[in-house]
Design an enzyme around this catalytic site. Sequence first.
Site, PDB file in Angstrom:
ATOM      1  N   CYS A  47      -2.230   9.550   2.447  1.00  9.33           N
ATOM      2  CA  CYS A  47      -1.772   8.986   1.171  1.00  9.33           C
ATOM      3  C   CYS A  47      -2.729   9.271   0.036  1.00  9.33           C
ATOM      4  CB  CYS A  47      -1.564   7.485   1.314  1.00  9.33           C
ATOM      5  SG  CYS A  47      -3.028   6.633   1.893  1.00  9.33           S
ATOM      6  N   GLU A  74       0.886  -1.179   0.000  1.00  7.72           N
ATOM      7  CA  GLU A  74       0.000   0.000   0.000  1.00  7.72           C
ATOM      8  C   GLU A  74       0.916   1.218   0.000  1.00  7.72           C
ATOM      9  OE1 GLU A  74      -3.352   0.027  -0.041  1.00  7.72           O
ATOM     10  OE2 GLU A  74      -3.622  -2.141   0.032  1.00  7.72           O
TER      11      GLU A  74
HETATM   12  P1  NAD Z   1       8.233   4.795   4.798  1.00 10.86           P
HETATM   13  O1  NAD Z   1       8.245   3.977   3.559  1.00 10.86           O
HETATM   14  O2  NAD Z   1       9.373   5.709   5.040  1.00 10.86           O
HETATM   15  O3  NAD Z   1       8.158   3.854   6.100  1.00 10.86           O
HETATM   16  C1  NAD Z   1       7.148   2.887   6.258  1.00 10.86           C
HETATM   17  C2  NAD Z   1       7.663   1.780   7.158  1.00 10.86           C
HETATM   18  O4  NAD Z   1       8.790   1.159   6.563  1.00 10.86           O
HETATM   19  C3  NAD Z   1       8.115   2.238   8.546  1.00 10.86           C
HETATM   20  O5  NAD Z   1       7.641   1.314   9.515  1.00 10.86           O
HETATM   21  C4  NAD Z   1       9.626   2.201   8.462  1.00 10.86           C
HETATM   22  O6  NAD Z   1      10.243   1.890   9.700  1.00 10.86           O
HETATM   23  C5  NAD Z   1       9.890   1.094   7.471  1.00 10.86           C
HETATM   24  N1  NAD Z   1      11.122   1.305   6.700  1.00 10.86           N
HETATM   25  C6  NAD Z   1      11.758   2.475   6.442  1.00 10.86           C
HETATM   26  N2  NAD Z   1      12.849   2.250   5.683  1.00 10.86           N
HETATM   27  C7  NAD Z   1      12.921   0.922   5.470  1.00 10.86           C
HETATM   28  C8  NAD Z   1      13.827   0.078   4.773  1.00 10.86           C
HETATM   29  N3  NAD Z   1      14.887   0.579   4.126  1.00 10.86           N
HETATM   30  N4  NAD Z   1      13.588  -1.240   4.751  1.00 10.86           N
HETATM   31  C9  NAD Z   1      12.511  -1.754   5.378  1.00 10.86           C
HETATM   32  N5  NAD Z   1      11.620  -1.012   6.070  1.00 10.86           N
HETATM   33  C10 NAD Z   1      11.815   0.317   6.124  1.00 10.86           C
HETATM   34  O7  NAD Z   1       6.831   5.565   4.789  1.00 10.86           O
HETATM   35  P2  NAD Z   1       6.294   6.641   5.838  1.00 10.86           P
HETATM   36  O8  NAD Z   1       7.115   7.870   5.698  1.00 10.86           O
HETATM   37  O9  NAD Z   1       6.122   6.034   7.159  1.00 10.86           O
HETATM   38  O10 NAD Z   1       4.820   6.898   5.251  1.00 10.86           O
HETATM   39  C11 NAD Z   1       4.582   7.806   4.224  1.00 10.86           C
HETATM   40  C12 NAD Z   1       4.366   7.105   2.907  1.00 10.86           C
HETATM   41  O11 NAD Z   1       3.410   6.070   3.059  1.00 10.86           O
HETATM   42  C13 NAD Z   1       3.804   8.037   1.858  1.00 10.86           C
HETATM   43  O12 NAD Z   1       4.406   7.762   0.625  1.00 10.86           O
HETATM   44  C14 NAD Z   1       2.327   7.659   1.820  1.00 10.86           C
HETATM   45  O13 NAD Z   1       1.679   7.968   0.620  1.00 10.86           O
HETATM   46  C15 NAD Z   1       2.402   6.200   2.076  1.00 10.86           C
HETATM   47  N6  NAD Z   1       1.135   5.708   2.609  1.00 10.86           N
HETATM   48  C16 NAD Z   1       0.378   4.883   1.867  1.00 10.86           C
HETATM   49  C17 NAD Z   1      -0.852   4.456   2.340  1.00 10.86           C
HETATM   50  C18 NAD Z   1      -1.741   3.534   1.552  1.00 10.86           C
HETATM   51  O14 NAD Z   1      -2.697   3.038   2.132  1.00 10.86           O
HETATM   52  N7  NAD Z   1      -1.478   3.286   0.288  1.00 10.86           N
HETATM   53  C19 NAD Z   1      -1.270   4.861   3.602  1.00 10.86           C
HETATM   54  C20 NAD Z   1      -0.453   5.702   4.336  1.00 10.86           C
HETATM   55  C21 NAD Z   1       0.754   6.118   3.849  1.00 10.86           C
END
Ligand code: NAD
Length: 460
Positions: free
Chosen positions: A243, A209
């Site tokens: 998002c 997602e």
């Molecule tokens: P992110 O991708 O930075 O982090 C998400 C999760 O991944 C966190 O728990 C983080 O600890 C982990 N993570 C970070 N780096 C990683 C790595 N290298 N390897 C493995 N795991 C890692 O996202 P965010 O900043 O927390 O959220 C914002 C993003 O999420 C935006 O792009 C937003 O659009 C998206 N989002 C999507 C939805 C949806 O339902 N499609 C909902 C909410 C947010």
Amino acid sequence: MDFSAAVERQRAFFLSGATRPLAFRLEQLDRLHQALAAREPECLAALQADLRKSAAESYATEIGFLLSEIRHATRRLPAWMAPQRRRIPLAAWPARASLQPEPYGVALVIGPWNYPLQLAIAPLAGAIAAGNCAIVKPSEFAPRTADLIARLLAATFPEDYVAAVLGGQETSEALLREKFDSIFFTGSTRVGRIVMAAAAQHLTPVTLELGGKCPCIVCADAPLDTAARRIVWGKFMNAGQTCVAPDFVLVDRCARTALVETMKQALRDFYGDDPRHSPDFGRIVNVRHFRRLAGYLDRGRIAHGGQQDESDLFIAPTLLTDVSPDDPVMQEEIFGPILPVLDFDTLDDVFRLLRDRPTPLAFYLFSKDRAIQERVLASIRSGGACINDTISHILGKDLPFGGLGDSGIGAYHGRASFDCFTHWRSVLRRPFAFDPRWRYPPPRVSLPALKRALRFLLGG
Ligand code: NAD
């Protein structure tokens, strides 16, 4: 925590068969519902501390949303779990066939920070309904909520069944080295790629997602008052850190000035003349994101808002005009309270602008004209869409929510949450009686006769 041991313990619990019966799953969903409902004040306080979310917004978009999802799953689970009869060709007669839901096993749920409770627990509810064990890793950038999730899960479930793991990137990476049976990731497209690459090592199915830039198109025939309210509502809730928030507006040139004016009025109506003092307007999650967002204000013209205060992580709801499609604000997902407004002359201009961009999670169109609605739906790819509204498509429990291309793989909510943690196994049962010799070698008829017989026996 020794992640290998934790996964192995959960796998042993799963293989014991304990999670499979309907009664067990219903009981766990009920426990989750009760645990959330009982901790409502704590949840509200954590979300206030992490993102300055108001109680009303936190309840509507996180706690209330989750309670409703869990109740829905509880009511529908017997029907969702029922095997589905399937027809079989004459060649397999007198067998019977069905699709039977099989839980994947041990699931990993990785959450983001923007709706930190909802986006960790909603997938977990799906995993539980489908009969899986699960490890949940909430985002480190909403630490109060992450801590609350860990305490809530520890108090509600044995660790061998459902466990929370706290930590950041390294923790996530370490978890992803383990072999899970299903991975549900919500976050950025960049990290989504990393998650999918890690899952490929174990051929683990993923649901991703992800994010993107959701365009919002406003045609000249749209009632601008209503359109402005619905756009401003969807964009500035959670300070734009949603998002599916409209990322930018494309408005018919002849309606641009009027739309900007009505959006300004809607902003004043929602958050007052000084949104810094509005209890209903949130804050940016951290300094890194604050500075990234503040940088977008260097280009274009600030038509409304623009005030910022780093010490309070406050950026006012801002409308940005005179923006070029090549400006940085139009290249990356904004994910904050800044709304660029660009204009267009024809819908073909809109399609040209969007054609080569990554597929968004959603797009929004405001127009009363049915022909325009159909044309835009046929011309723009996206995970979901709303006509004459923003965001609301995610509320439908019978509307699977997910992205396409860069905005994600798979979908959930309602029954789709059950399906995304379920393998639908095709099962054929045949009695021992009736074992015609013709199915075994050597063939007893010529090839042309076999072809004629197979057309009849296989159908199609
Ligand atoms: P992110 O991708 O930075 O982090 C998400 C999760 O991944 C966190 O728990 C983080 O600890 C982990 N993570 C970070 N780096 C990683 C790595 N290298 N390897 C493995 N795991 C890692 O996202 P965010 O900043 O927390 O959220 C914002 C993003 O999420 C935006 O792009 C937003 O659009 C998206 N989002 C999507 C939805 C949806 O339902 N499609 C909902 C909410 C947010």
